[in-house]
Design a protein around this motif. Sequence first.
Motif, PDB file in Angstrom:
ATOM      1  N   SER A 141       0.833  -1.219   0.000  1.00 43.42           N
ATOM      2  CA  SER A 141       0.000   0.000   0.000  1.00 43.42           C
ATOM      3  C   SER A 141       0.860   1.259   0.000  1.00 43.42           C
ATOM      4  O   SER A 141       0.582   2.233   0.703  1.00 43.42           O
ATOM      5  N   GLU A 143       1.189   3.527  -2.080  1.00 43.91           N
ATOM      6  CA  GLU A 143       0.538   4.734  -2.608  1.00 43.91           C
ATOM      7  C   GLU A 143       0.038   5.656  -1.499  1.00 43.91           C
ATOM      8  O   GLU A 143      -0.221   6.841  -1.724  1.00 43.91           O
ATOM      9  N   ASP A 156       7.195   2.468  -7.303  1.00 44.51           N
ATOM     10  CA  ASP A 156       6.355   1.283  -7.205  1.00 44.51           C
ATOM     11  C   ASP A 156       6.004   0.767  -8.597  1.00 44.51           C
ATOM     12  O   ASP A 156       6.360   1.376  -9.606  1.00 44.51           O
TER      13      ASP A 156
HETATM   14 MG    MG Z   1       0.634  -1.876  -4.260  1.00 42.34          MG
END
Ligand code: MG
Length: 211
Positions: A141, A143, A156
């Motif tokens: 996660s 982001e 990413d």
């Molecule tokens: Mg991800």
Amino acid sequence: MSNITLALAKGRTADSTIHLLKKIGIQFQDFHEDTRKLVFLSEDASIKLIFVKAVDVPTYVEKGAADIGIAGKDNILESQADVYELLDLKIGQCKFVVAGRAGDFPPSKQRLTVASKYPNITEQHFQKKGLDVETVKLNGSVELAPLIGLADVIVDIVETGNTLKENGLEVFEDVENISTRLIVNKASFATKSNDIQLFIKRLTVGLEEEY
Ligand code: MG
Ligand code: PRP
């Protein structure tokens, strides 16, 4: 007796890889998507498959616990493992990017903080650009980091772009293309040369038919 031990990455690309192996006549009868089993023998008994966490595939191969491995370029690069990368299976194509809050690039800061699951790739990328950054290692996660001020940008993987979009982020820079690759232990490549070359040849033919 199996001649080759193959480490296969668990996760999104496993099924496509098993499908490709089946196409070239290497079948694992008891393999299915939700299996809890970790070791499989191909029907022709030529290959022992071990099913491992994607991030660990390069380690198994570098240490010789597996002769060959099938894993994403992301994990291969991040591991910095000393292995041969011999084939692109073109499964799971996506890319590494630098991303951040839309309209916020370059963030007006002297030293960027970069969040990523891939600290080695991140540091190498910014080093090449001559930029000294602070890397924050996260496990998923990623982001979220620029949204709550944990980092200025992220490094990413982007596939469809949906995760970035749904979180108001955008791509600032492409870093590297990713797909599933075949890697080989250096000693095995010498000692099991015939078996490994034959396997690669069969895979290459299978791939030519696929694409
Ligand atoms: Mg991800
Ligand atoms: C991966 C990756 C991105 C997303 C990219 O995350 O880290 O977040 O998928 O896909 P998209 O461009 O199609 O949206 P994953 O779902 O593996 O979760 P994690 O990062 O929390 O491990």
